[in-house]
Design an enzyme around this catalytic site. Structure first.
Site, PDB file in Angstrom:
ATOM      1  CG  ASN A  39       3.798  -1.751   8.972  1.00 24.80           C
ATOM      2  OD1 ASN A  39       4.700  -2.574   8.984  1.00 24.80           O
ATOM      3  ND2 ASN A  39       4.009  -0.456   8.919  1.00 24.80           N
ATOM      4  CG  HIS A  48       4.217   2.031   5.554  1.00 21.99           C
ATOM      5  ND1 HIS A  48       4.356   3.400   5.593  1.00 21.99           N
ATOM      6  CD2 HIS A  48       5.363   1.524   6.070  1.00 21.99           C
ATOM      7  CE1 HIS A  48       5.544   3.708   6.114  1.00 21.99           C
ATOM      8  NE2 HIS A  48       6.177   2.591   6.407  1.00 21.99           N
ATOM      9  CD  GLU A  97      -1.460   3.700   5.225  1.00 26.31           C
ATOM     10  OE1 GLU A  97      -0.568   2.866   5.517  1.00 26.31           O
ATOM     11  OE2 GLU A  97      -1.511   4.825   5.750  1.00 26.31           O
ATOM     12  CB  SER A 111      -2.626  10.199  10.059  1.00 25.76           C
ATOM     13  OG  SER A 111      -2.702  11.248   9.127  1.00 25.76           O
ATOM     14  CB  CYS A 153       3.945   7.731   6.028  1.00 23.70           C
ATOM     15  SG  CYS A 153       4.131   6.561   4.665  1.00 23.70           S
ATOM     16  CB  CYS A 205       0.600   5.382   2.670  1.00 24.98           C
ATOM     17  SG  CYS A 205       1.587   3.985   3.249  1.00 24.98           S
ATOM     18  CG  ASP A 247       6.670   1.556   9.971  1.00 24.80           C
ATOM     19  OD1 ASP A 247       6.905   0.468   9.422  1.00 24.80           O
ATOM     20  OD2 ASP A 247       5.639   2.221   9.757  1.00 24.80           O
TER      21      ASP A 247
HETATM   22 ZN   LIG Z   1       2.825   4.649   5.036  1.00 24.66          ZN
END
Ligand SMILES: [Zn+2]
Length: 151
Positions: free
Chosen positions: A43, A54, A56, A81, A83, A86, A146
């Site tokens: 991130n 982010h 990912e 986990s 969002c 992503c 975020d």
């Molecule tokens: Zn994300």
């Protein structure tokens, strides 16, 4: 989760720690194809003044343009986990499996990912939980920003 999953998740954890040391949000990721690491990322919203970097998405961007056939045989490792942004990126490129470090501190998209045929394996890794808990305690406004929440 086998030994190679652990190794690749550890690359993501290393990225998360690096991000924290840079003053950012401690979430990291790795994209792996047939046992080969294509890219890692973390991130970097704070570091780059970005709205979309982010863990990912930074990792997938770092991997550059790839043929569809590569995404479809890759695994995305992430310390947290995903969002919906992503998760959406993973579904767009048909990434078939996501290994998630933990989902205790945040969970939004797992049911949707599974409904789209993505295999989501949650490791519940204490190191990943600890990174997030420290960040939420010490940088709560950054975290709210975020995930698109008002603080
Ligand atoms: Zn994300």
């Amino acid at each position: 989760m086998d030994d190679s999953d652990r190794t690749f998740l550890d690359l993501a954890v290393e990225q998360a720690r690096l991000g924290w040391e840079e003053g950012g949000i401690p979430i990291g990721a790795a994209l792996v194809h047939s046992g080969e690491v294509l890219a890692v990322g973390r991130n970097r919203r704070v570091q780059l003044g970005s709205a979309i970097r982010h863990g990912e998405t930074d990792c997938i961007e770092n991997a550059g343009r790839l043929p569809a056939s590569v995404y479809r045989r890759s695994v995305l490792y992430t310390t947290l986990s995903p969002c919906f942004m992503c998760a959406g990126t993973a579904v767009l490129y048909d990434i078939p499996r996501i290994v998630v470090g933990e989902n205790r501190t945040f969970q939004a998209s797992e049911d949707w990912l599974r409904s789209r045929g993505v295999q989501v394996d949650v490791v519940d890794d204490p190191a990943c939980v600890a990174l997030m808990e420290r960040m939420i305690a010490e940088r709560p406004q950054l975290w709210a920003e975020d995930i698109g929440e008002e603080s």
